[in-house]
Motif scaffolding. Structure first.
Motif, short mmCIF file in Angstrom:
data_model
loop_
_atom_site.label_atom_id
_atom_site.label_comp_id
_atom_site.label_asym_id
_atom_site.label_seq_id
_atom_site.Cartn_x
_atom_site.Cartn_y
_atom_site.Cartn_z
N ASP A 96 -53.06 11.99 -20.05
CA ASP A 96 -53.48 10.63 -19.65
C ASP A 96 -54.57 10.08 -20.57
OD1 ASP A 96 -51.70 10.65 -17.48
OD2 ASP A 96 -53.17 11.64 -16.20
N GLY A 97 -54.44 10.34 -21.86
CA GLY A 97 -55.40 9.81 -22.82
C GLY A 97 -56.74 10.53 -22.83
N ARG A 98 -56.82 11.69 -22.21
CA ARG A 98 -58.07 12.46 -22.13
C ARG A 98 -57.84 13.87 -22.64
NH1 ARG A 98 -59.73 7.98 -21.69
NH2 ARG A 98 -60.36 6.99 -19.78
N LEU A 99 -58.86 14.41 -23.29
CA LEU A 99 -58.80 15.81 -23.71
C LEU A 99 -58.93 16.68 -22.47
CD1 LEU A 99 -61.20 15.83 -26.79
CD2 LEU A 99 -58.73 16.10 -26.82
N VAL A 100 -58.03 17.61 -22.29
CA VAL A 100 -58.16 18.54 -21.18
C VAL A 100 -58.73 19.87 -21.64
CG1 VAL A 100 -56.42 17.48 -19.71
CG2 VAL A 100 -55.71 19.20 -21.36
N SER A 101 -58.57 20.16 -22.92
CA SER A 101 -59.17 21.36 -23.51
C SER A 101 -59.09 21.23 -25.03
CB SER A 101 -58.46 22.64 -23.05
OG SER A 101 -57.13 22.65 -23.52
N MET A 102 -59.86 22.06 -25.68
CA MET A 102 -59.83 22.10 -27.15
C MET A 102 -59.00 23.31 -27.56
SD MET A 102 -61.41 19.56 -28.49
CE MET A 102 -61.62 20.07 -30.18
N PRO A 103 -58.16 23.16 -28.57
CA PRO A 103 -57.38 24.30 -29.04
C PRO A 103 -58.29 25.41 -29.56
CG PRO A 103 -56.60 22.24 -30.03
CD PRO A 103 -57.88 21.94 -29.30
#
Length: 190
Positions: A96-103
């Motif tokens: 939804d256009g938001r970062l949920v986590s960083m790789p």
């Protein structure tokens, strides 16, 4: 909050009238009802829905427009990114256009940071730290990802460069380095 949420929120004529009343100074549901001709129940429902959408907030003295959130949407220039806009390997990290986590992997992290830079920052502009934080905060809102960490990752990966509290994608957009920054650069530490 996105432009779509705003439009859906005020698509209902009662909510649009209630929002207009708050913008014009209504501070309570009674004020909204009086200004709009809505019943007290309709005014309460409209006010609650506007608060849920993030268009209206309570500041302790009553209702007021959520101007900062609205400014953030306008400043976003429509650069909200959905999962479909991303290359497939990066999709699990954006919802939804938001970062949920960083790789965790360096190559995926770098690709995500590069994409975030391209859609969030103009190549020909310079930004103060607050502007950078505002743009990154929208990406991180409601997730466990910290916008300050993302800013640091962008600088470390050299997608953004920084000097004197000013950030840019291109070093030529930065102000001239002060004596301390020149010394650090001369030592090869930049």
């Amino acid at each position: 909050m996105s432009a779509d949420v705003i439009l859906r929120s005020i698509a209902d004529p009662r909510r649009l009238r209630a929002f207009a009343a708050v913008v014009l100074g209504a501070r309570s549901t009674a004020d909204i009802a009086e200004a709009t001709g809505l019943s007290p129940r309709e005014a309460a429902v409209a006010g609650r829905r506007l608060q849920e959408a993030g268009l209206v907030e309570s500041d302790g003295a009553g209702l007021r427009p959520a101007y900062e959130k609205l400014r953030a949407v306008v400043a976003d220039d429509g650069a909200v990114v959905t999962e479909a806009d991303l290359p497939r390997p990066l999709r699990p990290f954006v919802r939804d256009g938001r970062l949920v986590s960083m790789p965790a992997g360096q190559s995926k992290r770098r690709a995500l940071l590069e994409h975030l830079t391209e859609v969030s920052f103009d190549a020909d502009a310079a930004y103060c730290e607050r502007e950078v934080d505002d743009r990154l905060r929208r990406w991180c809102e409601g997730s466990s990802v910290d916008h300050v960490s993302v800013r640091r990752y962008l600088v470390e990966a050299e997608f953004l460069v920084r000097a004197g509290g000013v950030y840019a994608r291109d070093r030529a957009r930065l102000p001239a380095a002060n004596a301390a920054e020149q010394h650090v650069a001369a030592m090869g530490l930049r």
